[in-house]
Design a protein around this motif. Structure first.
Motif, PDB file in Angstrom:
ATOM      1  N   TRP A 194       0.791  69.739  17.952  1.00 39.79           N
ATOM      2  CA  TRP A 194       1.474  69.735  16.661  1.00 39.79           C
ATOM      3  C   TRP A 194       2.976  69.875  16.856  1.00 39.79           C
ATOM      4  CZ3 TRP A 194      -3.726  71.074  16.254  1.00 39.79           C
ATOM      5  CH2 TRP A 194      -4.426  70.446  15.220  1.00 39.79           C
ATOM      6  N   GLY A 195       3.423  69.654  18.086  1.00 36.63           N
ATOM      7  CA  GLY A 195       4.839  69.611  18.391  1.00 36.63           C
ATOM      8  C   GLY A 195       5.255  68.195  18.710  1.00 36.63           C
ATOM      9  N   ASP A 196       6.356  68.058  19.436  1.00 36.52           N
ATOM     10  CA  ASP A 196       6.862  66.743  19.841  1.00 36.52           C
ATOM     11  C   ASP A 196       6.110  66.304  21.093  1.00 36.52           C
ATOM     12  OD1 ASP A 196       8.246  64.483  20.482  1.00 36.52           O
ATOM     13  OD2 ASP A 196      10.193  65.471  20.776  1.00 36.52           O
ATOM     14  N   PRO A 197       5.382  65.174  21.035  1.00 38.84           N
ATOM     15  CA  PRO A 197       4.594  64.764  22.201  1.00 38.84           C
ATOM     16  C   PRO A 197       5.408  64.100  23.299  1.00 38.84           C
ATOM     17  CG  PRO A 197       4.344  63.150  20.456  1.00 38.84           C
ATOM     18  CD  PRO A 197       5.197  64.250  19.892  1.00 38.84           C
ATOM     19  N   VAL A 198       6.609  63.611  22.992  1.00 36.13           N
ATOM     20  CA  VAL A 198       7.355  62.794  23.947  1.00 36.13           C
ATOM     21  C   VAL A 198       7.713  63.559  25.218  1.00 36.13           C
ATOM     22  CG1 VAL A 198       9.450  61.431  24.327  1.00 36.13           C
ATOM     23  CG2 VAL A 198       8.211  61.260  22.148  1.00 36.13           C
ATOM     24  N   PRO A 199       8.287  64.768  25.153  1.00 35.50           N
ATOM     25  CA  PRO A 199       8.597  65.475  26.407  1.00 35.50           C
ATOM     26  C   PRO A 199       7.358  65.739  27.266  1.00 35.50           C
ATOM     27  CG  PRO A 199       9.732  66.496  24.552  1.00 35.50           C
ATOM     28  CD  PRO A 199       8.753  65.524  23.976  1.00 35.50           C
ATOM     29  N   VAL A 200       6.232  66.052  26.613  1.00 41.45           N
ATOM     30  CA  VAL A 200       4.998  66.292  27.354  1.00 41.45           C
ATOM     31  C   VAL A 200       4.534  65.007  28.021  1.00 41.45           C
ATOM     32  CG1 VAL A 200       2.657  67.215  27.230  1.00 41.45           C
ATOM     33  CG2 VAL A 200       4.388  68.021  25.635  1.00 41.45           C
ATOM     34  N   GLN A 201       4.593  63.898  27.292  1.00 36.38           N
ATOM     35  CA  GLN A 201       4.168  62.621  27.859  1.00 36.38           C
ATOM     36  C   GLN A 201       5.035  62.216  29.045  1.00 36.38           C
ATOM     37  OE1 GLN A 201       4.281  60.168  24.301  1.00 36.38           O
ATOM     38  NE2 GLN A 201       2.032  60.133  24.201  1.00 36.38           N
ATOM     39  N   GLU A 202       6.339  62.477  28.959  1.00 31.43           N
ATOM     40  CA  GLU A 202       7.228  62.113  30.068  1.00 31.43           C
ATOM     41  C   GLU A 202       6.873  62.895  31.326  1.00 31.43           C
ATOM     42  OE1 GLU A 202      11.105  62.793  28.483  1.00 31.43           O
ATOM     43  OE2 GLU A 202      11.203  60.858  27.435  1.00 31.43           O
ATOM     44  N   ARG A 203       6.616  64.190  31.177  1.00 32.38           N
ATOM     45  CA  ARG A 203       6.222  64.996  32.336  1.00 32.38           C
ATOM     46  C   ARG A 203       4.854  64.568  32.854  1.00 32.38           C
ATOM     47  NH1 ARG A 203       7.943  69.166  28.900  1.00 32.38           N
ATOM     48  NH2 ARG A 203       5.791  69.943  28.698  1.00 32.38           N
ATOM     49  N   LEU A 204       3.951  64.244  31.923  1.00 27.89           N
ATOM     50  CA  LEU A 204       2.610  63.814  32.313  1.00 27.89           C
ATOM     51  C   LEU A 204       2.668  62.504  33.110  1.00 27.89           C
ATOM     52  CD1 LEU A 204      -0.495  64.044  32.171  1.00 27.89           C
ATOM     53  CD2 LEU A 204      -0.388  62.856  29.961  1.00 27.89           C
ATOM     54  N   LEU A 205       3.471  61.552  32.639  1.00 25.01           N
ATOM     55  CA  LEU A 205       3.571  60.268  33.323  1.00 25.01           C
ATOM     56  C   LEU A 205       4.171  60.428  34.721  1.00 25.01           C
ATOM     57  CD1 LEU A 205       4.727  58.030  30.330  1.00 25.01           C
ATOM     58  CD2 LEU A 205       2.564  57.840  31.569  1.00 25.01           C
ATOM     59  N   ALA A 206       5.141  61.332  34.848  1.00 24.12           N
ATOM     60  CA  ALA A 206       5.727  61.584  36.165  1.00 24.12           C
ATOM     61  C   ALA A 206       4.677  62.146  37.114  1.00 24.12           C
ATOM     62  CB  ALA A 206       6.907  62.541  36.033  1.00 24.12           C
ATOM     63  N   TRP A 207       3.839  63.037  36.604  1.00 17.26           N
ATOM     64  CA  TRP A 207       2.777  63.620  37.435  1.00 17.26           C
ATOM     65  C   TRP A 207       1.711  62.586  37.772  1.00 17.26           C
ATOM     66  CZ3 TRP A 207      -2.405  64.661  35.736  1.00 17.26           C
ATOM     67  CH2 TRP A 207      -3.187  65.361  36.660  1.00 17.26           C
ATOM     68  N   LEU A 208       1.325  61.773  36.787  1.00 16.78           N
ATOM     69  CA  LEU A 208       0.305  60.753  37.023  1.00 16.78           C
ATOM     70  C   LEU A 208       0.759  59.748  38.081  1.00 16.78           C
ATOM     71  CD1 LEU A 208      -0.886  60.080  33.362  1.00 16.78           C
ATOM     72  CD2 LEU A 208      -2.255  61.079  35.205  1.00 16.78           C
ATOM     73  N   GLY A 209       2.058  59.538  38.153  1.00  8.71           N
ATOM     74  CA  GLY A 209       2.584  58.626  39.169  1.00  8.71           C
ATOM     75  C   GLY A 209       2.358  59.103  40.589  1.00  8.71           C
ATOM     76  N   THR A 210       2.041  60.387  40.752  1.00 12.14           N
ATOM     77  CA  THR A 210       1.787  60.943  42.084  1.00 12.14           C
ATOM     78  C   THR A 210       0.302  61.033  42.404  1.00 12.14           C
ATOM     79  OG1 THR A 210       1.652  63.267  41.346  1.00 12.14           O
ATOM     80  CG2 THR A 210       3.849  62.360  41.788  1.00 12.14           C
TER      81      THR A 210
END
Length: 297
Positions: A194-210
């Motif tokens: 229920w917050g801003d999803p964009v910062p979480v998604q950016e960190r998630l995508l960086a992690w998924l890249g590894t």
């Protein structure tokens, strides 16, 4: 608790908690922000033992489940009797204590009472996996929104299964009308905030890249993005590269050819023995026929 203990427990405890979601739980629960953790619906504890390994000092972990108790209404009673007949609190506690030294706080009852036990704005992560009935999931959605801290994550199980349309309706209604912002989805769970999803998604995508064990893609849904994640299929065994590997492959191939030639030779010997036997049987017959022809001549 050691990693092998947790891995063995996740393999041993019955339940529907797939590897991709195990990795996503670990990532979300490793966030540095403090807060309590809540699981509504726990079955035999498969996801709870993983969640419990990420609860830090000073944080509370609460588990809410009916276990073997009577459901609050007839429809829910039919659901629990049909799908969770083997569920008991004792089995959950045994499974959890096989990994952790102490139990979480257990609310033995329907999720409708959870706000009597968990305070508002205290949780950093909530896992919703209780009833599949629309009216009950509606209540679980509102409870999750109430207890989550700003930026907290909620994971809804069975948001898309064909046997759980009530979950799908309640969850996507929350997206459309209650401000729930999806962060990512797997084949079984929707993760949102229920917050801003964009910062979480950016960190998630960086992690998924590894991560070599997970694949991911990003879909554009109107004015928002949605990350899709799942387990990557295991690659086929690589072709041999070393001399030892090549020799091993050649040895296996030669052994297979030798077995084939041996089998063919055995068949040829059997055929020869049969023919020899037939010739030996024909010998007396041929001798008598020759004698008869001589007498006639």
């Amino acid at each position: 608790m050691s990693a092998p203990d947790l891995t063995a427990a996740l393999e041993r405890i019955p339940g529907w908690f797939w590897p991709a979601d195990q990795r996503l739980f670990e990532w979300f629960l490793s966030d540095d922000r403090p807060g309590d953790v809540l699981e509504m619906g726990t079955y035999l504890g498969k996801s709870a033992v993983l969640v419990g390994s990420h609860v830090r000092t000073g944080e509370n972990f609460t588990v809410c489940d009916l276990f073997e108790s009577d459901a609050p209404d007839a429809d829910n009673d039919v659901e629990t009797t049909r799908s969770y007949a083997s569920l008991t609190r004792q089995k959950f506690e045994q499974n959890y204590l096989s990994v952790h030294p102490a139990l979480p706080e257990i609310v033995h009852g329907p999720t409708s009472v959870i706000l009597d036990h968990v305070k508002a704005d205290t949780c950093r992560f909530v896992h919703v996996d209780a009833s599949h009935l629309y009216t009950h999931v509606q209540g679980d959605v509102l409870a999750a929104r109430t207890v989550l801290k700003e930026g907290g994550i909620v994971a809804f199980d069975d948001y898309r299964s064909e046997h759980t349309p009530g979950v799908a309706l309640a969850v996507w209604e929350a997206v459309a009308g209650l401000g729930l912002a999806p962060v990512c989805i797997s084949s079984q769970k929707l993760y949102g905030t229920w917050g801003d999803p964009v910062p979480v998604q950016e960190r998630l995508l960086a992690w998924l890249g590894t991560r070599e064990d997970l694949w991911h893609t990003t879909d554009v849904l109107g004015d928002r993005n949605l990350v899709r994640v799942n387990q990557r299929k295991k690659p086929k065994p690589a072709s041999p590269t070393s001399d030892v590997d090549r020799l091993a492959v050649e040895l296996r191939r030669t052994t297979a050819e030798l077995k084939k030639v041996t089998a063919e030779s055995q068949n040829a010997v059997k055929a020869l023995k049969k023919a020899t036997k037939e010739v030996s049987l024909l010998g007396p017959v041929a001798h008598r026929a020759t004698a008869w022809l001589r007498r006639r001549t």
